[in-house]
Scaffold this active site. Structure first.
Site, PDB file in Angstrom:
ATOM      1  CE  LYS A  59      -1.288  -0.315   4.909  1.00 17.14           C
ATOM      2  NZ  LYS A  59       0.036  -0.841   5.273  1.00 17.14           N
ATOM      3  NE  ARG A  92      -0.491  -0.424  11.726  1.00 21.64           N
ATOM      4  CZ  ARG A  92       0.403   0.044  10.860  1.00 21.64           C
ATOM      5  NH1 ARG A  92       0.339   1.285  10.434  1.00 21.64           N
ATOM      6  NH2 ARG A  92       1.342  -0.734  10.375  1.00 21.64           N
ATOM      7  NE  ARG A 119       8.832  -3.817   3.762  1.00 25.64           N
ATOM      8  CZ  ARG A 119       7.689  -3.366   4.271  1.00 25.64           C
ATOM      9  NH1 ARG A 119       6.787  -2.828   3.478  1.00 25.64           N
ATOM     10  NH2 ARG A 119       7.445  -3.453   5.551  1.00 25.64           N
ATOM     11  NE  ARG A 165       9.699  -0.988   8.128  1.00 28.49           N
ATOM     12  CZ  ARG A 165       8.404  -0.824   7.939  1.00 28.49           C
ATOM     13  NH1 ARG A 165       7.964  -0.224   6.856  1.00 28.49           N
ATOM     14  NH2 ARG A 165       7.536  -1.249   8.819  1.00 28.49           N
ATOM     15  NE  ARG A 173       5.272  -4.447  10.949  1.00 25.65           N
ATOM     16  CZ  ARG A 173       6.056  -4.444   9.877  1.00 25.65           C
ATOM     17  NH1 ARG A 173       7.146  -5.170   9.851  1.00 25.65           N
ATOM     18  NH2 ARG A 173       5.762  -3.694   8.846  1.00 25.65           N
TER      19      ARG A 173
HETATM   20  P1  AMP Z   1       4.186   0.674   8.969  1.00 27.66           P
HETATM   21  O1  AMP Z   1       5.330   1.324   8.293  1.00 27.66           O
HETATM   22  O2  AMP Z   1       2.850   1.266   8.580  1.00 27.66           O
HETATM   23  O3  AMP Z   1       4.194  -0.825   8.813  1.00 27.66           O
HETATM   24  O4  AMP Z   1       4.327   0.983  10.546  1.00 27.66           O
HETATM   25  C1  AMP Z   1       5.472   0.563  11.268  1.00 27.66           C
HETATM   26  C2  AMP Z   1       5.158   0.511  12.747  1.00 27.66           C
HETATM   27  O5  AMP Z   1       4.794   1.826  13.207  1.00 27.66           O
HETATM   28  C3  AMP Z   1       3.989  -0.365  13.146  1.00 27.66           C
HETATM   29  O6  AMP Z   1       4.355  -1.737  13.302  1.00 27.66           O
HETATM   30  C4  AMP Z   1       3.564   0.267  14.471  1.00 27.66           C
HETATM   31  O7  AMP Z   1       4.459  -0.082  15.522  1.00 27.66           O
HETATM   32  C5  AMP Z   1       3.762   1.756  14.182  1.00 27.66           C
HETATM   33  N1  AMP Z   1       2.543   2.370  13.613  1.00 27.66           N
HETATM   34  C6  AMP Z   1       2.386   2.909  12.366  1.00 27.66           C
HETATM   35  N2  AMP Z   1       1.158   3.400  12.208  1.00 27.66           N
HETATM   36  C7  AMP Z   1       0.503   3.171  13.376  1.00 27.66           C
HETATM   37  C8  AMP Z   1      -0.827   3.438  13.826  1.00 27.66           C
HETATM   38  N3  AMP Z   1      -1.746   4.012  13.029  1.00 27.66           N
HETATM   39  N4  AMP Z   1      -1.136   3.063  15.092  1.00 27.66           N
HETATM   40  C9  AMP Z   1      -0.244   2.469  15.921  1.00 27.66           C
HETATM   41  N5  AMP Z   1       1.018   2.188  15.547  1.00 27.66           N
HETATM   42  C10 AMP Z   1       1.397   2.524  14.288  1.00 27.66           C
END
Ligand code: AMP
Length: 213
Positions: A13, A88, A127, A155, A166
């Site tokens: 996404k 989320r 990735r 990452r 996750r």
């Molecule tokens: P992402 O890059 O979207 O996969 O986010 C990486 C990490 O950031 C996630 O595993 C969460 O720990 C944190 N994170 C990102 N967006 C949110 C959100 N909307 N609510 C809570 N934690 C978030």
């Protein structure tokens, strides 16, 4: 146009959001990217968020909600935005809904990226990020040019154990938001499996149907 992307971590996404926002000339608001930036800068929010992110846990709602509310009210977001990775949780969705309703600017549509769990684990662990350009590669199906291989990084939360965490959090807390939005706006389900171009074509079709494109 205000568009929300919902999908498991590693569903592509973010990549699609970058492409579509460049075409629509609206900001791509990624909560994960914003949090990683705060972590890198060592801000108070970054320090608070880091421990959760490392474990693949969600950062507490109150921290993320304030951060996003401030961002969507910035000037460049007045024509719209694509939200990627937010909301989320149900609380995040309700707060966003309330804030947008208060400004009379509802969500135009939700794009739901559908990808099976096995594919997510395979993708996330292969990735790699180019820290210089922000471009994301995949060592299997979107390999980087050899000359930049050495500078690519993985990452910290892209290992199998953290990705599984996750994914569990996604299934428990985020996937139910699709039903929440079905009662409020149009939700388009898009297969996140295929080439970037195929997925993008389906996405643009849905946005065209919705009148957002
Ligand atoms: P992402 O890059 O979207 O996969 O986010 C990486 C990490 O950031 C996630 O595993 C969460 O720990 C944190 N994170 C990102 N967006 C949110 C959100 N909307 N609510 C809570 N934690 C978030």
């Amino acid at each position: 146009m205000r568009i929300i992307f919902i999908g498991p971590p590693g569903s592509g996404k973010g990549t699609q959001a970058k492409r579509v926002t460049a075409k629509l000339q609206i900001p791509h608001i990624s909560s994960g990217d914003m949090l990683r930036e705060f972590v890198a800068k060592g801000t108070t929010l970054g320090k608070q968020a880091e421990t959760y992110m490392k474990k693949g846990l969600l950062v507490p709602d109150e921290l993320v909600i304030d951060m996003i509310m401030e961002r969507i009210h910035q000037h460049d977001a007045c024509r719209g935005f694509v939200l990627d990775g937010f909301p989320r949780t149900l609380r995040q969705a309700q707060e966003l809904d309330q804030a947008l309703a208060n400004s009379g600017l509802p969500v135009d549509c939700v794009i739901h990226f559908d990808v099976p769990d096995e594919e997510i684990i395979m993708r996330s662990t292969s990735r790699r990020l180019d820290p210089e350009t922000g471009r994301i590669y995949n060592i299997h199906f979107d390999p980087p040019p050899l000359e930049i291989l050495e500078r690519l990084v993985q990452r910290e939360d892209d290992n199998e154990e953290t990705v599984s965490h996750r994914l569990t959090k996604y299934r428990e807390q985020t996937a139910p938001l699709v039903d929440f939005y079905r009662n409020k706006t149009t939700v388009y389900k898009i297969s996140g499996v295929g080439t970037f171009e195929e997925i993008e074509a389906n996405l643009l079709d849905s946005l065209t149907q919705n009148g957002s494109f």
